[in-house]
Write an enzyme that holds these catalytic residues in place. Structure first.
Site, PDB file in Angstrom:
ATOM      1  N   ASP A  67       0.816  -1.219   0.000  1.00 20.90           N
ATOM      2  CA  ASP A  67       0.000   0.000   0.000  1.00 20.90           C
ATOM      3  C   ASP A  67       0.849   1.267   0.000  1.00 20.90           C
ATOM      4  OD1 ASP A  67       0.942  -0.424   2.606  1.00 20.90           O
ATOM      5  OD2 ASP A  67      -1.010  -0.973   3.378  1.00 20.90           O
ATOM      6  N   ASP A 136      -7.520  -2.987  13.965  1.00 15.86           N
ATOM      7  CA  ASP A 136      -8.896  -3.302  13.586  1.00 15.86           C
ATOM      8  C   ASP A 136      -8.967  -4.525  12.662  1.00 15.86           C
ATOM      9  OD1 ASP A 136      -7.837  -2.304  11.251  1.00 15.86           O
ATOM     10  OD2 ASP A 136      -9.226  -0.605  11.072  1.00 15.86           O
ATOM     11  N   HIS A 138      -7.129  -4.975   9.875  1.00 18.08           N
ATOM     12  CA  HIS A 138      -6.838  -4.757   8.462  1.00 18.08           C
ATOM     13  C   HIS A 138      -5.542  -5.454   8.040  1.00 18.08           C
ATOM     14  CE1 HIS A 138      -4.656  -0.769   9.579  1.00 18.08           C
ATOM     15  NE2 HIS A 138      -3.741  -1.646   9.265  1.00 18.08           N
ATOM     16  N   GLU A 143      -9.512  -2.220   5.154  1.00 23.53           N
ATOM     17  CA  GLU A 143     -10.166  -1.981   6.438  1.00 23.53           C
ATOM     18  C   GLU A 143     -11.439  -2.827   6.551  1.00 23.53           C
ATOM     19  OE1 GLU A 143      -8.711  -0.326   8.682  1.00 23.53           O
ATOM     20  OE2 GLU A 143      -7.972   1.635   8.063  1.00 23.53           O
TER      21      GLU A 143
HETATM   22  P1  PGA Z   1       2.173  -1.798  12.662  1.00 21.66           P
HETATM   23  O1  PGA Z   1       1.045  -1.765  11.564  1.00 21.66           O
HETATM   24  O2  PGA Z   1       3.181  -2.800  12.183  1.00 21.66           O
HETATM   25  O3  PGA Z   1       2.734  -0.415  12.693  1.00 21.66           O
HETATM   26  O4  PGA Z   1       1.535  -2.221  13.936  1.00 21.66           O
HETATM   27  C1  PGA Z   1       0.519  -2.968  11.124  1.00 21.66           C
HETATM   28  C2  PGA Z   1      -0.539  -2.706  10.072  1.00 21.66           C
HETATM   29  O5  PGA Z   1      -1.243  -1.692  10.172  1.00 21.66           O
HETATM   30  O6  PGA Z   1      -0.674  -3.538   9.168  1.00 21.66           O
END
Ligand code: PGA
Length: 249
Positions: A67, A136, A138, A143
């Protein structure tokens, strides 16, 4: 599903790097899906160390990232292209022309998504896809939603995601976090030969359990990985509960 639970973040990162390194040694021209965020930083550091020690060669590797923020160019220090350059690509012998990230500067969202899907289609399936997991549920920036999204999409980021990202990046300034991102769809993630989901820290424990022990639902996007034939969940003791270990058996 396989679960690798280590005592510490460092050990989990090393285990994750070893899996990726094995793939590269086995198939030097492999295609690897990469993730950003705080979780994979240790993995990338371990991969850079292996390269510097002469035990890993990235020269034939192709990568595709999950992304990118809509509106950020590759030289913006919070863009995911910049993150990949500074955490991995600048320190190893990968050919940057073969490292793909959605184009955050393409203002036409439909075009940005179609362009990225064309690139992914031209790559065929990936050998390994590395994922983190959002608070959450994702994966990439897919999302929670009413349905799993198959193709690359432009997504409105959830409030929690914006907060999480401001806490870790953007100097804590929520208003600086873009509100939209382009993300690889779940269809392409599911096509990868192997999926590695890495989760560390107590803050991820509940969502990892929901994703791998609860129902498969687009309201917890990572839960779709229960249907993937070759998933490896790697994490530390804080993030991986006994229930997740038991679910692997
Ligand atoms: P993080 O993010 O590694 O900063 O916890 C994980 C994600 O949002 O996929």
């Amino acid at each position: 599903m396989r679960v690798i639970r280590k005592s510490t973040y460092e050990e989990a990162s090393m285990a994750c790097a070893e899996l990726i390194a094995s793939q590269i040694r086995l198939k030097p021209d492999c295609k690897i899906g990469l993730a950003t965020g705080s979780t994979p930083v240790g993995t990338y550091k371990a991969l850079v160390d292996m390269y510097k020690a002469g035990s890993l060669d990235f020269s034939k590797v192709t990568s595709a990232n999950l992304d990118e923020y809509r509106g950020l160019g590759g030289d913006h220090d919070q863009s995911y292209r910049y993150f990949m350059n500074t955490n991995l690509f600048d320190h190893v012998n990968i050919d940057k022309n073969k490292t793909y990230v959605p184009n955050g500067l393409e203002a036409d969202a439909e075009k940005a998504c179609t362009d990225y899907d064309k690139i992914l289609e031209s790559l065929g399936h990936l050998d390994i896809q590395l994922l983190g997991i959002g608070g959450d549920g994702h994966i990439g920036f897919n999302e929670p939603a009413d349905a799993f999204c198959v193709n690359t999409q432009c997504i409105d980021l959830e409030e929690q995601t914006i907060k999480d990202n401001a806490r870790l990046f953007f100097n804590g300034d929520m208003s600086a976090v873009p509100t939209q991102a382009y993300t690889m769809g779940i269809g392409y993630i599911m096509k990868s030969e192997t999926v590695i989901l890495m989760a560390t820290g107590a803050g991820k424990k509940d969502i990892v359990e929901k994703a791998f022990c609860g129902p498969v639902t687009p309201y917890v996007p990572a839960s779709i990985l229960q249907l993937h034939p070759n998933v490896v969940v790697i994490g530390d003791e804080a993030a991986i509960s006994d229930a997740v270990v038991a679910a692997a058996k």
